[in-house]
Design a protein around this motif. Structure first.
Motif, mmCIF file in Angstrom:
data_model
loop_
_atom_site.group_PDB
_atom_site.id
_atom_site.type_symbol
_atom_site.label_atom_id
_atom_site.label_comp_id
_atom_site.label_asym_id
_atom_site.label_seq_id
_atom_site.Cartn_x
_atom_site.Cartn_y
_atom_site.Cartn_z
ATOM 1 N N ARG A 10 57.449 65.511 -4.693
ATOM 2 C CA ARG A 10 58.109 64.451 -4.204
ATOM 3 C C ARG A 10 57.766 63.376 -5.090
ATOM 4 O O ARG A 10 57.013 63.086 -5.831
ATOM 5 N N CYS A 11 58.995 62.525 -4.749
ATOM 6 C CA CYS A 11 59.235 61.150 -5.525
ATOM 7 C C CYS A 11 58.138 60.188 -5.181
ATOM 8 O O CYS A 11 57.607 60.074 -3.901
ATOM 9 N N PRO A 12 57.270 59.792 -6.093
ATOM 10 C CA PRO A 12 56.076 58.865 -5.993
ATOM 11 C C PRO A 12 56.712 57.635 -5.407
ATOM 12 O O PRO A 12 55.728 56.729 -4.777
ATOM 13 N N LEU A 49 54.903 60.619 -13.576
ATOM 14 C CA LEU A 49 55.186 60.299 -12.226
ATOM 15 C C LEU A 49 54.296 59.027 -11.810
ATOM 16 O O LEU A 49 54.159 58.964 -10.363
ATOM 17 N N LEU A 50 53.605 58.227 -12.577
ATOM 18 C CA LEU A 50 53.047 57.118 -12.289
ATOM 19 C C LEU A 50 53.725 56.109 -11.842
ATOM 20 O O LEU A 50 54.772 55.982 -12.530
ATOM 21 N N VAL A 51 53.590 55.287 -10.712
ATOM 22 C CA VAL A 51 54.242 53.935 -10.384
ATOM 23 C C VAL A 51 53.298 52.904 -10.425
ATOM 24 O O VAL A 51 52.368 53.023 -10.004
ATOM 25 N N GLY A 52 53.901 51.591 -10.791
ATOM 26 C CA GLY A 52 53.057 50.519 -10.819
ATOM 27 C C GLY A 52 52.119 50.408 -11.906
ATOM 28 O O GLY A 52 52.499 51.171 -13.080
ATOM 29 N N ARG A 53 51.241 49.899 -12.025
ATOM 30 C CA ARG A 53 50.184 49.923 -13.264
ATOM 31 C C ARG A 53 49.351 50.900 -13.302
ATOM 32 O O ARG A 53 49.078 51.652 -12.557
#
Length: 275
Positions: A10-12, A49-53
């Motif tokens: 799924r999209c993070p 798929l990491l989001v943000g920092r």
């Protein structure tokens, strides 16, 4: 990338499914969700798929290289043999490192597809080619996993973080969670001489806390055996894990050779509860 594995992801950003079988979905191998969020596939085969920092606490390139050398020599093959197989469906390994354990389980699981999740992009590069039926993604396994509710058939956690609430969410009812943890005597012969991190004596109690999320223990096994390692293998063993940041590798040369080192681990298998 396998269709079943992508179907379980799924999209993070928004939690929507990734598109499959469309021109947009197949652009340069990118993963694009129903809301248009897109994640490119690196040339080494993994998807970030990491989001943000970026937490920045994943394995370094040197740690991964040492892990490849040590595991590739077969020293922990008996640990891999403890893990259950799955005849089909989706198998996910969290904190997968190089995907070694996932690959061994896929070898015994015809028809299944695998997904390796790890915070380190260096590890994901290796895991992406660990097995022909494996996909790899960079993800923070302490946070919300980029996986659908109930989309996983078998979840592997080998010396890795245990996010029990997320494990329950992503496993299908009756799906299996296999957790491998070290026993107190694991690597006991070299921990003190090399200043390695000690094993938390409450680890077994904290692992059993997954039952607080409704998991039912359905099986367990303990492995105790002795390895005979040369200095190079000991250096790889120390350098591939968290002790790499705390240990003086020069101390390895002061050990006898070969070095007798104990493997002592427990594999607990839990069934996910009904929803």
């Amino acid at each position: 990338m396998g269709r079943m594995a992508i179907g379980a992801m799924r999209c993070p950003v928004c939690g929507e499914a990734f598109l499959r079988g469309t021109r947009v979905a197949e652009r340069a191998g990118a993963l694009t969700c129903e809301n248009g969020h897109s994640f490119d596939r690196a040339k080494q085969g993994y998807v970030n798929l990491l989001v943000g920092r970026d937490p920045g606490t994943g394995d370094t390139a040197e740690m991964v290289a040492r892990r490849v050398a040590f595991l590739g020599a077969g020293h922990y093959e008996p640990v891999a043999d403890l893990l259950p197989a799955a005849p089909g469906g989706v198998i996910v390994e969290v904190g997968a490192g190089t995907g070694y354990y996932l690959a061994r389980v896929l070898d015994r699981s015809p028809g299944a597809e695998g997904l390796a999740l790890d915070l380190s992009r260096y590890a994901a590069r290796r895991a992406a080619r660990a097995h022909e039926r494996a996909t790899a993604a960079v993800a923070d396994c302490w946070g919300m996993l980029p996986l659908a509710d109930g989309g996983v058939d078998l979840l592997l956690d080998v010396f890795a973080p245990r996010n029990a609430a997320e494990f329950r969410r992503v496993l299908r009812p009756g799906g299996l969670l296999a957790v491998v943890t070290p026993l107190p005597e694991h690597l006991g012969e070299i921990r003190e001489p090399l200043g390695m991190l000690s094993i938390d004596p409450s680890k077994a109690e904290r692992v059993s806390s997954v039952t607080d999320e409704g998991f039912e223990l359905v099986g367990s096994a303990e492995l105790r055996r002795t390895m005979e390692l040369d200095h190079a293998a000991v250096a790889d063993l120390v350098g591939m894990g968290p002790s790499a940041h705390h240990t003086d590798a020069a101390g390895v040369s002061g050990l006898p050779e070969p070095v007798r080192v104990s493997i002592a681990v427990r594999c607990a298998v839990y069934a996910a509860p009904p929803r």
